[in-house]
Design an enzyme around this catalytic site. Structure first.
Site, PDB file in Angstrom:
ATOM      1  N   ASP A 413       9.465   0.558  -1.909  1.00 30.31           N
ATOM      2  CA  ASP A 413      10.252   0.822  -0.578  1.00 30.31           C
ATOM      3  C   ASP A 413      11.636   1.274  -1.459  1.00 30.31           C
ATOM      4  O   ASP A 413      11.643   1.464  -2.600  1.00 30.31           O
ATOM      5  CB  ASP A 413      11.146  -1.041  -0.461  1.00 30.31           C
ATOM      6  CG  ASP A 413       9.638  -1.850   0.108  1.00 30.31           C
ATOM      7  OD1 ASP A 413       8.996  -1.397   0.332  1.00 30.31           O
ATOM      8  OD2 ASP A 413      10.625  -2.006   1.478  1.00 30.31           O
ATOM      9  N   ASP A 432       7.255   2.717   1.494  1.00 24.97           N
ATOM     10  CA  ASP A 432       7.258   1.917   2.555  1.00 24.97           C
ATOM     11  C   ASP A 432       8.597   1.944   3.012  1.00 24.97           C
ATOM     12  O   ASP A 432       8.720   3.418   3.191  1.00 24.97           O
ATOM     13  CB  ASP A 432       6.989   1.134   1.677  1.00 24.97           C
ATOM     14  CG  ASP A 432       6.012  -0.047   2.657  1.00 24.97           C
ATOM     15  OD1 ASP A 432       6.335  -0.755   3.965  1.00 24.97           O
ATOM     16  OD2 ASP A 432       5.449  -1.447   1.956  1.00 24.97           O
TER      17      ASP A 432
END
Ligand SMILES: *[C@@H]1O[C@H](CO)[C@@H](O)[C@H](O)[C@H]1NC(C)=O
Ligand SMILES: *[C@@H]1O[C@H](CO)[C@@H](O)[C@H](O)[C@H]1NC(C)=O
Ligand SMILES: *[C@@H]1O[C@H](CO)[C@@H](O)[C@H](O)[C@H]1NC(C)=O
Ligand SMILES: *[C@@H]1O[C@H](CO)[C@@H](O)[C@H](O)[C@H]1NC(C)=O
Ligand SMILES: *[C@@H]1O[C@H](CO)[C@@H](O)[C@H](O)[C@H]1NC(C)=O
Length: 624
Positions: A413, A432
């Site tokens: 992320d 992500d």
């Protein structure tokens, strides 16, 4: 494409041949050898332990150096008018460790999905160089291995930067990088070095296939209309990160008694120092794949000098109001395995609680703290890159000129943005959720995204949230390579409740409202995902998606481009209330999408599958 000899299993063949074929640089005045510069106009740096190796882990004290690119920088203001070397770093899928579970154990081969499917087997690489500048510079790039280029072979992304590119007829390419006080971050893409990602089916749920490597995974002997193109990216990426010289407030004094200067090599003992600043000077540092730096509570500032390359991860424990990570060095997760679990010997054992973050901290309850992240580059994160634990209502992020590269693994992320966070001038390679607007009063601007295949770019879901006053203004998506409908392949997304099925439509909480949200001035180049997948787990009021241009979708039969906005309810079947949800000036391939034009629907160009009740009531409007 790599020269054919690089396909041989023996890497040395490629390296030796490449070195022999490297063209001497003759066309310009160039500083001899690996000469760097550090003056008022320009600062470049070099690593004497560069290791050219795009297949296996590099030695702990070495820095992976681009096997393709060399770069030199020349200031347009410096009367000495010389090109100085600028080290070109390189990062590779799985860091050359293979798909392993146990750090340093090549036999611990895993078959658990880590999101790297074909990338390691076709030797995808990502290079970058970074420097500090005070006025416009020329960046000179050459390719090793008798591999000349002309300017017309080069596209700079984002394309709207409009940078000047020239060549010297001798194979070298030159890019004029204008001075910007916010720096510049961009991708240099050689059109004879692209890789086209094909999906294995033209349905909604497949993964990439490759036709390079017959003994490798996901191999097909050829592509057909049933293996559609999902994205086109440089095979060997080259990113340029130009930053202004930092103000003195962002550079600690290494000789101060409050600074602990870390010795080069193996990093130990940062949990028991009494100083407030950890200072990594130029050089190479490593923590190994089975530990990370849990800093003593006295430390509120980690500085990575230009030319510092730190293999490890950093965890703050300080209750200080201001926590800082600054400097133009690199924090690299390359020694870790995917999802390195800090409670389980740093093995690949995915845990939202314990998998290692590159940057983390504990937010002290009742103390408003700010984590300032300025200038640094994060490479090869094994998991989410930046998260705090503790009292998440009293921590905010202030991020500028941040770079994330080498995010090939799945759960890589971007920064988790808590209440009151601001983010600007950032480059994210991320696989992500990337711009994670999880709190109120967030401002994000001037962000460049290179998106892997998992989850939306802007994410504000996974739970029902009350969010107010969020602005994401100015996002350039230079690549997306979504492979499947299941991962919410979207620019804007709010996912269903974590660990719930999306078919569970009664999971909204009407006590929460998402209000006063602006997502605007967003451009996506090339083939990409859809505009939005919003699972409304709260009421929505005054949400504007404006000035959003998507270049291209993949083939129509591959239904992953469809935007979704259904109506969810609470457990008593009360629907969420939606008002003032506006999509304005949304274009696909240059065509404006609107209700008036009649081209917004799921089977039309806009691909927007919005609950009919929301459109008929005027709760949602789609206007040019
Ligand atoms: C150039 O490289 C050599 C050997 O790799 C190293 O000793 C030297 O410090 C480097 N020079 C600069 C300016 O970085
Ligand atoms: C994975 O790590 C957790 C701690 O996060 C531990 O409780 C669990 O036993 C580990 N699982 C396996 C299969 O080792
Ligand atoms: C909205 O958020 C921005 C960015 O964090 C902040 O500057 C501004 O004060 C906030 N507005 C309100 C009314 O809280
Ligand atoms: C529409 O959006 C594009 C970017 O997608 C922008 O360049 C253009 O100026 C916008 N048009 C208007 C009228 O705002
Ligand atoms: C894609 O996924 C969404 C859920 O995000 C679902 O609503 C939609 O039906 C799926 N589309 C196809 C074609 O499977």
């Amino acid at each position: 494409m790599l020269p054919y000899f690089c396909l041989l299993p023996r890497l040395w063949t490629c390296v030796v041949v490449a070195v022999l074929l490297t063209k001497p640089v003759t066309a310009d005045v160039v500083a001899p050898g690996n000469t760097t510069v550090n003056n008022a106009y320009l600062k470049t740096w070099w690593h004497s332990t560069g290791e050219i190796n795009y297949q296996t882990p590099v030695q702990p004290g070495n820095v992976r150096q681009s096997h393709v690119y060399s770069a030199w920088i020349k200031s347009t203001s410096d009367p000495s008018a010389t090109y100085y070397n600028s080290f070109v770093y390189e990062t590779i899928p799985r860091n050359g460790q293979g798909q392993i579970n146990v750090p340093g154990d090549p036999s611990s081969v895993s078959t658990e999905y880590d999101s790297v499917t074909i990338e390691a087997d076709i030797w995808i690489t990502m290079g970058w160089t970074q420097f500090l500048y005070a006025s416009d510079v020329w960046v000179k790039v050459s390719r090793r291995g008798n591999n000349p280029s002309t300017a017309s072979n080069v596209i700079i992304r984002p394309t709207n930067l409009g940078l000047t590119v020239t060549d010297d007829g001798a194979g070298n390419v030159y890019i004029l990088v204008p001075y910007r006080s916010s720096g510049l971050r961009f991708s240099v893409e050689f059109q004879d070095n692209l890789y086209t990602y094909h999906d294995s089916c033209d349905g909604t749920s497949c993964d990439f296939v490759q036709d390079w490597h017959p003994s490798g995974p996901y191999y097909v002997s050829g592509f057909t209309s049933s293996t559609p193109v999902m994205g086109i990216e440089p095979h060997d990426a080259l990113l340029i990160f130009a930053s202004p010289f930092p103000p003195s407030s962002l550079v600690p004094i290494s000789t101060s008694s409050s600074a602990y200067v870390v010795p080069q090599g193996l990093v130990t003992g940062l949990g028991s120092i009494s100083q407030s600043t950890v200072y990594f000077g130029p050089g190479v540092y490593y923590m190994t794949g089975t530990t990370h730096a849990v800093l003593s509570s006295s430390v509120n500032w980690v500085y990575l000098a230009p030319g510092a390359y730190v293999k490890g991860a950093v965890q703050f424990t300080t209750p200080s109001a201001n926590i800082k990570a600054t400097g133009f060095g690199v924090l690299s997760g390359e020694q870790y395995v995917y999802q390195a679990n800090t409670q389980d010997g740093y093995t690949n054992n995915g845990s939202n609680e314990y998998s290692l973050r590159m940057w983390s901290g504990y937010s002290t309850s009742g103390v408003q703290q700010t984590f300032m992240l300025n200038g640094v580059t994060t490479n090869a994160p094994p998991f989410n890159s930046i998260d705090f634990t503790g009292d998440l209502d009293t921590i905010s992020i202030s991020q500028a000129d941040y770079k994330q590269v080498g995010a090939y693994f799945g759960q890589t992320d971007g920064t988790t943005l808590y209440k009151g966070s601001n983010v600007r001038d950032t480059f994210y390679h991320s696989n992500d959720d990337t711009i994670k607007t999880y709190g109120s009063n967030i401002a994000a601007s001037n962000i460049i995204i290179w998106k892997g295949k998992t989850a939306p770019i802007i994410q504000f879901g996974w739970a029902s949230r009350t969010l107010n006053n969020i602005t994401v203004d100015g996002v350039d998506v230079i690549h997306m390579k979504y492979n499947s409908n299941g991962s919410h392949p979207s620019i804007v997304g709010a996912n269903q409740v974590y660990n719930y099925a999306e078919t569970q439509t009664n999971t909204a909480n009407l006590a929460n409202t998402v209000s006063n949200v602006y997502f605007g001035n967003i451009r996506a180049e090339g083939i990409g995902g859809n505009l939005m997948r919003i699972v409304p787990l709260a009421n929505y009021n005054n949400v504007v998606l404006e000035n959003i241009a998507l270049d291209q979708f993949s083939v129509r039969t591959n239904g992953i481009y469809e935007s979704e906005l259904p109506v969810f309810t609470d457990t008593n079947d009360n629907p969420v209330r939606v008002s003032g949800f506006v999509i304005r000036n949304f274009t696909v391939g240059g065509t404006a999408i609107s209700q008036a034009a009649g081209n917004y629907g799921p089977s039309s160009l806009g691909g927007l599958n919005i609950a009919p009740s929301l459109l008929s009531s005027g709760a949602v409007t789609i206007v040019p």
